[in-house]
Design a protein around this motif. Structure first.
Motif, PDB file in Angstrom:
ATOM      1  N   GLY A 132      -2.839   2.407   9.889  1.00  0.00           N
ATOM      2  CA  GLY A 132      -2.720   4.551   9.651  1.00  0.00           C
ATOM      3  C   GLY A 132      -1.199   4.268   8.665  1.00  0.00           C
ATOM      4  N   LYS A 133      -0.439   4.315   8.215  1.00  0.00           N
ATOM      5  CA  LYS A 133       0.556   4.388   7.394  1.00  0.00           C
ATOM      6  C   LYS A 133      -0.201   4.160   6.094  1.00  0.00           C
ATOM      7  CE  LYS A 133       3.251   4.698  10.782  1.00  0.00           C
ATOM      8  NZ  LYS A 133       3.523   6.097  11.980  1.00  0.00           N
ATOM      9  N   ASN A 134       0.601   5.329   5.380  1.00  0.00           N
ATOM     10  CA  ASN A 134       0.080   5.209   3.936  1.00  0.00           C
ATOM     11  C   ASN A 134       0.558   4.084   2.927  1.00  0.00           C
ATOM     12  OD1 ASN A 134       0.014   5.357   1.418  1.00  0.00           O
ATOM     13  ND2 ASN A 134       0.796   7.343   0.832  1.00  0.00           N
ATOM     14  N   PRO A 135      -0.068   2.983   2.780  1.00  0.00           N
ATOM     15  CA  PRO A 135      -0.348   1.503   2.499  1.00  0.00           C
ATOM     16  C   PRO A 135       0.736   1.324   1.008  1.00  0.00           C
ATOM     17  CG  PRO A 135      -2.851   2.483   1.867  1.00  0.00           C
ATOM     18  CD  PRO A 135      -2.155   3.467   2.816  1.00  0.00           C
ATOM     19  N   ALA A 136       0.776   3.229  -0.128  1.00  0.00           N
ATOM     20  CA  ALA A 136       1.610   2.671  -0.418  1.00  0.00           C
ATOM     21  C   ALA A 136       3.088   3.117  -0.763  1.00  0.00           C
ATOM     22  CB  ALA A 136       1.168   4.179  -1.777  1.00  0.00           C
ATOM     23  N   GLY A 137       3.118   3.763   0.794  1.00  0.00           N
ATOM     24  CA  GLY A 137       4.822   3.787   1.012  1.00  0.00           C
ATOM     25  C   GLY A 137       4.748   2.942   1.699  1.00  0.00           C
ATOM     26  N   VAL A 138       4.329   1.994   2.024  1.00  0.00           N
ATOM     27  CA  VAL A 138       4.887   0.794   2.948  1.00  0.00           C
ATOM     28  C   VAL A 138       4.455  -0.445   2.396  1.00  0.00           C
ATOM     29  CG1 VAL A 138       3.111  -1.369   4.335  1.00  0.00           C
ATOM     30  CG2 VAL A 138       3.455   1.353   5.323  1.00  0.00           C
ATOM     31  N   ALA A 139       4.365  -0.188   1.125  1.00  0.00           N
ATOM     32  CA  ALA A 139       4.699  -1.230   0.002  1.00  0.00           C
ATOM     33  C   ALA A 139       5.309  -0.848  -1.217  1.00  0.00           C
ATOM     34  CB  ALA A 139       3.317  -0.870  -1.271  1.00  0.00           C
TER      35      ALA A 139
END
Length: 256
Positions: free
Chosen positions: A210-217
């Motif tokens: 649910g979190k922005n995957p780009a932000g997680v990366a």
């Protein structure tokens, strides 16, 4: 006109047609015969315009078929290929992504989705879809940050393309953005691999779903590479430094 092996300055390097319109703002010219957008080197045909499977004369025929301009009103299609070249140069995109972007835009063009919509936004939407299909996602925020693309227009174009053409679009994962980070920030292979190893278990357990995957990366990279600032990572994936800080904290907590 037959191919003599030598093109005059006014000839198209693809079809040898002499009808090249050079008075086109921002471009080196557009062939009125086949629609090819001329490069600074008039003999150059972009690598992405020729499929790897048909890198011989068949590739030229395929490019002519894809980009054919039937009349003056379809110059927009040829201009679109120029926009792909421009954006592709800014991100130094691989030929596979440029080719897929062209294909998606053409499918939208044939479906009438591009009518009345800004070409630049349509190309950005096509590129975003192409990057997802190729599992080499480009952060949407980086595309809308380009000066020629307006965010709401991009979103409308993206939605219209998804609705009009049949595409299998796999979901982007945090680890799938590492190719972009590695390219943008010139990461060494070891840093990229260590970040990937940190992200994969988090993806598997779904703790940050649910979190922005780009932000997680970006958060994963910030935890791994101690010599890279929050701002640098945030700019690369088009999120705020606060997002990077929060995702980094989440990742550290999840991997304790």
């Amino acid at each position: 006109m037959g191919n003599t092996g030598v093109s005059s300055p006014a000839d198209c390097p693809v079809c040898d047609d002499e009808s090249v319109e050079t008075d086109v703002y921002g471009l080196n010219g557009i062939c009125e015969g086949c629609g090819f957008v001329l490069q600074a080197d008039r003999e150059a045909i972009p690598e992405w315009a020729v499929s790897s499977a048909e890198a011989s004369t068949g590739g030229r025929e395929q490019w002519m078929e894809v980009s054919r301009v039937r009349n003056a009103t379809e110059h927009r299609l040829a201009t679109a290929f120029g926009v792909i070249e421009s954006i592709g140069a800014q991100f130094a995109l691989p030929s596979t992504l440029r080719s897929q972007t062209a294909d998606i835009f053409c499918r939208g063009f044939r479906a009438g989705v591009t009518d009345g919509r800004e070409t630049e936004s349509m190309i950005a939407a096509s590129l975003r879809l192409a990057s997802l299909c190729e599992t080499q996602p480009i952060p949407a925020g980086r595309l809308t940050a380009l000066g020629m693309i307006e965010r709401s227009s991009y979103r409308n174009c993206y939605s219209a393309l998804r609705s009009a053409i049949d595409l299998t679009v796999p979901p982007a994962t945090p680890a799938s953005y590492l190719w972009f980070l590695q390219h943008e920030l010139s990461l060494d292979a070891q840093t990229a691999q260590t970040t990937r190893e940190r992200l994969l278990p988090i993806e598997e357990c779904g703790s940050l779903t649910g979190k922005n995957p780009a932000g997680v990366a970006g958060g994963g990279l910030y935890v791994t590479a101690t010599d890279i600032t929050q701002q640098t990572v945030a700019d690369a994936v088009a999120v705020s430094t606060e997002t990077i800080r929060l995702r980094a904290a989440d990742i550290q907590e999840a991997t304790v």
